[in-house]
Motif scaffolding. Structure first.
Motif, PDB file in Angstrom:
ATOM      1  N   VAL A   3      45.002  80.549 -11.040  1.00 18.57           N
ATOM      2  CA  VAL A   3      45.679  81.816 -11.310  1.00 18.57           C
ATOM      3  C   VAL A   3      46.718  81.661 -12.420  1.00 18.57           C
ATOM      4  O   VAL A   3      46.527  82.148 -13.522  1.00 18.57           O
ATOM      5  N   SER A   4      47.813  80.995 -12.130  1.00 17.79           N
ATOM      6  CA  SER A   4      48.867  80.834 -13.134  1.00 17.79           C
ATOM      7  C   SER A   4      49.803  79.695 -12.740  1.00 17.79           C
ATOM      8  O   SER A   4      49.784  79.209 -11.607  1.00 17.79           O
ATOM      9  N   TRP A   5      50.608  79.308 -13.689  1.00 15.76           N
ATOM     10  CA  TRP A   5      51.590  78.251 -13.454  1.00 15.76           C
ATOM     11  C   TRP A   5      52.632  78.704 -12.427  1.00 15.76           C
ATOM     12  O   TRP A   5      53.054  77.933 -11.575  1.00 15.76           O
ATOM     13  N   ASP A   6      53.052  79.956 -12.508  1.00 11.42           N
ATOM     14  CA  ASP A   6      54.053  80.477 -11.572  1.00 11.42           C
ATOM     15  C   ASP A   6      53.548  80.434 -10.133  1.00 11.42           C
ATOM     16  O   ASP A   6      54.291  80.117  -9.207  1.00 11.42           O
ATOM     17  N   ALA A   7      52.280  80.770  -9.943  1.00 13.65           N
ATOM     18  CA  ALA A   7      51.708  80.735  -8.596  1.00 13.65           C
ATOM     19  C   ALA A   7      51.679  79.305  -8.071  1.00 13.65           C
ATOM     20  O   ALA A   7      51.942  79.058  -6.892  1.00 13.65           O
ATOM     21  N   THR A   8      51.355  78.354  -8.945  1.00 10.64           N
ATOM     22  CA  THR A   8      51.317  76.950  -8.539  1.00 10.64           C
ATOM     23  C   THR A   8      52.700  76.467  -8.117  1.00 10.64           C
ATOM     24  O   THR A   8      52.841  75.790  -7.096  1.00 10.64           O
ATOM     25  N   VAL A   9      53.706  76.815  -8.890  1.00  8.08           N
ATOM     26  CA  VAL A   9      55.085  76.426  -8.565  1.00  8.08           C
ATOM     27  C   VAL A   9      55.506  77.047  -7.238  1.00  8.08           C
ATOM     28  O   VAL A   9      56.157  76.397  -6.410  1.00  8.08           O
ATOM     29  N   MET A  10      55.108  78.291  -6.997  1.00  8.87           N
ATOM     30  CA  MET A  10      55.459  78.968  -5.754  1.00  8.87           C
ATOM     31  C   MET A  10      54.787  78.301  -4.549  1.00  8.87           C
ATOM     32  O   MET A  10      55.405  78.104  -3.499  1.00  8.87           O
ATOM     33  N   VAL A  11      53.521  77.923  -4.706  1.00  4.47           N
ATOM     34  CA  VAL A  11      52.801  77.260  -3.614  1.00  4.47           C
ATOM     35  C   VAL A  11      53.414  75.898  -3.326  1.00  4.47           C
ATOM     36  O   VAL A  11      53.588  75.519  -2.164  1.00  4.47           O
ATOM     37  N   VAL A  12      53.762  75.155  -4.362  1.00  2.43           N
ATOM     38  CA  VAL A  12      54.383  73.842  -4.161  1.00  2.43           C
ATOM     39  C   VAL A  12      55.739  74.005  -3.469  1.00  2.43           C
ATOM     40  O   VAL A  12      56.069  73.251  -2.551  1.00  2.43           O
ATOM     41  N   GLY A  13      56.522  74.992  -3.880  1.00  6.52           N
ATOM     42  CA  GLY A  13      57.816  75.242  -3.245  1.00  6.52           C
ATOM     43  C   GLY A  13      57.675  75.604  -1.778  1.00  6.52           C
ATOM     44  O   GLY A  13      58.408  75.099  -0.917  1.00  6.52           O
ATOM     45  N   ALA A  14      56.705  76.464  -1.474  1.00  6.44           N
ATOM     46  CA  ALA A  14      56.462  76.839  -0.078  1.00  6.44           C
ATOM     47  C   ALA A  14      55.974  75.631   0.723  1.00  6.44           C
ATOM     48  O   ALA A  14      56.333  75.475   1.895  1.00  6.44           O
ATOM     49  N   SER A  15      55.172  74.772   0.109  1.00  6.75           N
ATOM     50  CA  SER A  15      54.688  73.575   0.792  1.00  6.75           C
ATOM     51  C   SER A  15      55.832  72.632   1.133  1.00  6.75           C
ATOM     52  O   SER A  15      55.854  72.029   2.212  1.00  6.75           O
ATOM     53  N   VAL A  16      56.784  72.506   0.235  1.00  5.34           N
ATOM     54  CA  VAL A  16      57.952  71.655   0.492  1.00  5.34           C
ATOM     55  C   VAL A  16      58.766  72.219   1.661  1.00  5.34           C
ATOM     56  O   VAL A  16      59.195  71.472   2.547  1.00  5.34           O
TER      57      VAL A  16
END
Length: 88
Positions: free
Chosen positions: A46-59
Motif C-alpha cells: 500500500v504505502s510507506w505510511d501504512a507500513t510505519v503504522m503497522v510496525v508501530g501497532a505491532s510494537v
C-alpha cells in the motif's frame, strides 16, 4: 512446564489449572503474530505510511503481551506459592 510437572508429580497430587491471565496472554500472542504478518503483507503493497503504522501497532502489541505475561506469571506464582517452598 517444569514447575507444572514437579507439582503434578508431587506427593500432594494437586493439578494446577491455568488462570484467566494465562489464557489472555495466549490470545494476545496469537493476535499479535497474526496482525504483524498480515499487516506487513498488506501494508507493504500500500504505502510507506501504512507500513510505519503497522510496525508501530505491532510494537505496542508486543509491549502489551509483555505486560500481560508478567501479570500472568506473578499471579501464577502467587496462587501456587504453597508448592514453591515445601521444605516446611
Amino acid at each position: 512446564l517444569v514447575f507444572f510437572m514437579i507439582v503434578t508429580g508431587a506427593k500432594f497430587g494437586k493439578l494446577i489449572a491455568a488462570n484467566m491471565w494465562g489464557k489472555v496472554k495466549t490470545v494476545l500472542q496469537m493476535l499479535s503474530i497474526i496482525f504483524y504478518f498480515f499487516g506487513m503483507a498488506i501494508a507493504a503493497n500500500v504505502s510507506w505510511d501504512a507500513t510505519v503504522m503497522v510496525v508501530g501497532a505491532s510494537v505496542v502489541l508486543c509491549w502489551l503481551v509483555a505486560a500481560v505475561t508478567a501479570i500472568s506469571g506473578i499471579k501464577y506464582l502467587w496462587d501456587n506459592r504453597s508448592f514453591i517452598n515445601t521444605a516446611k
